[in-house]
Scaffold this motif. Structure first.
Motif, PDB file in Angstrom:
ATOM      1  N   VAL A  25       0.872  -1.176   0.000  1.00  0.00           N
ATOM      2  CA  VAL A  25       0.000   0.000   0.000  1.00  0.00           C
ATOM      3  C   VAL A  25       0.906   1.221   0.000  1.00  0.00           C
ATOM      4  N   ASP A  26       0.638   2.160  -0.907  1.00  0.00           N
ATOM      5  CA  ASP A  26       1.371   3.428  -0.942  1.00  0.00           C
ATOM      6  C   ASP A  26       0.769   4.324   0.132  1.00  0.00           C
ATOM      7  N   GLY A  27       1.547   4.639   1.150  1.00  0.00           N
ATOM      8  CA  GLY A  27       1.063   5.435   2.268  1.00  0.00           C
ATOM      9  C   GLY A  27       0.726   6.868   1.902  1.00  0.00           C
ATOM     10  N   ASP A  28       1.263   7.374   0.805  1.00  0.00           N
ATOM     11  CA  ASP A  28       0.981   8.748   0.390  1.00  0.00           C
ATOM     12  C   ASP A  28      -0.294   8.849  -0.438  1.00  0.00           C
ATOM     13  N   ARG A  87      -7.353  -7.853   0.224  1.00  0.00           N
ATOM     14  CA  ARG A  87      -8.397  -7.332   1.116  1.00  0.00           C
ATOM     15  C   ARG A  87      -7.788  -6.579   2.291  1.00  0.00           C
ATOM     16  N   GLU A  88      -6.746  -7.155   2.875  1.00  0.00           N
ATOM     17  CA  GLU A  88      -6.070  -6.485   3.994  1.00  0.00           C
ATOM     18  C   GLU A  88      -5.493  -5.141   3.546  1.00  0.00           C
ATOM     19  N   ALA A  89      -4.887  -5.127   2.368  1.00  0.00           N
ATOM     20  CA  ALA A  89      -4.303  -3.890   1.852  1.00  0.00           C
ATOM     21  C   ALA A  89      -5.387  -2.848   1.601  1.00  0.00           C
ATOM     22  N   GLU A 101      -7.848   2.319   3.198  1.00  0.00           N
ATOM     23  CA  GLU A 101      -9.028   3.084   3.613  1.00  0.00           C
ATOM     24  C   GLU A 101      -8.825   3.760   4.957  1.00  0.00           C
ATOM     25  N   LEU A 102      -8.010   3.174   5.832  1.00  0.00           N
ATOM     26  CA  LEU A 102      -7.807   3.725   7.165  1.00  0.00           C
ATOM     27  C   LEU A 102      -6.972   4.988   7.163  1.00  0.00           C
TER      28      LEU A 102
END
Length: 77
Positions: free
Chosen positions: A22-25, A68-70, A75-76
């Motif tokens: 997941v790209d945090g930005d 799904r976890e990603a 979303e968080l």
């Protein structure tokens, strides 16, 4: 860019593919998978062109839990 590793396919051995981040930005999923073969590409092209700057990859069903976890992580943030 900060990528958060979600996981690698445990059945890939030393090859390291497929992998999900997941790209945090941008909150986008980044997925490494197997390149699609010509039959798959042809089937995809029936629904529209694949631009030169895009790719079609394949990931096995066993990777769906990581995707799904990603999605939940994306979303968080």
């Amino acid at each position: 860019m900060k990528l958060q590793l979600m996981g690698k396919d445990p059945e890939s051995g030393d090859h390291g593919s497929p992998t999900v981040w997941v790209d945090g930005d941008t909150h986008e999923l980044v997925i490494q998978g197997w390149s699609a073969d010509e039959a798959t590409l042809d089937a995809c092209r029936r629904d529209g062109p694949i631009p030169g700057h895009e790719s079609v990859i394949r990931i096995p069903p066993r990777m769906v839990p990581l995707v799904r976890e990603a999605l939940g992580v994306a979303e968080l943030d």
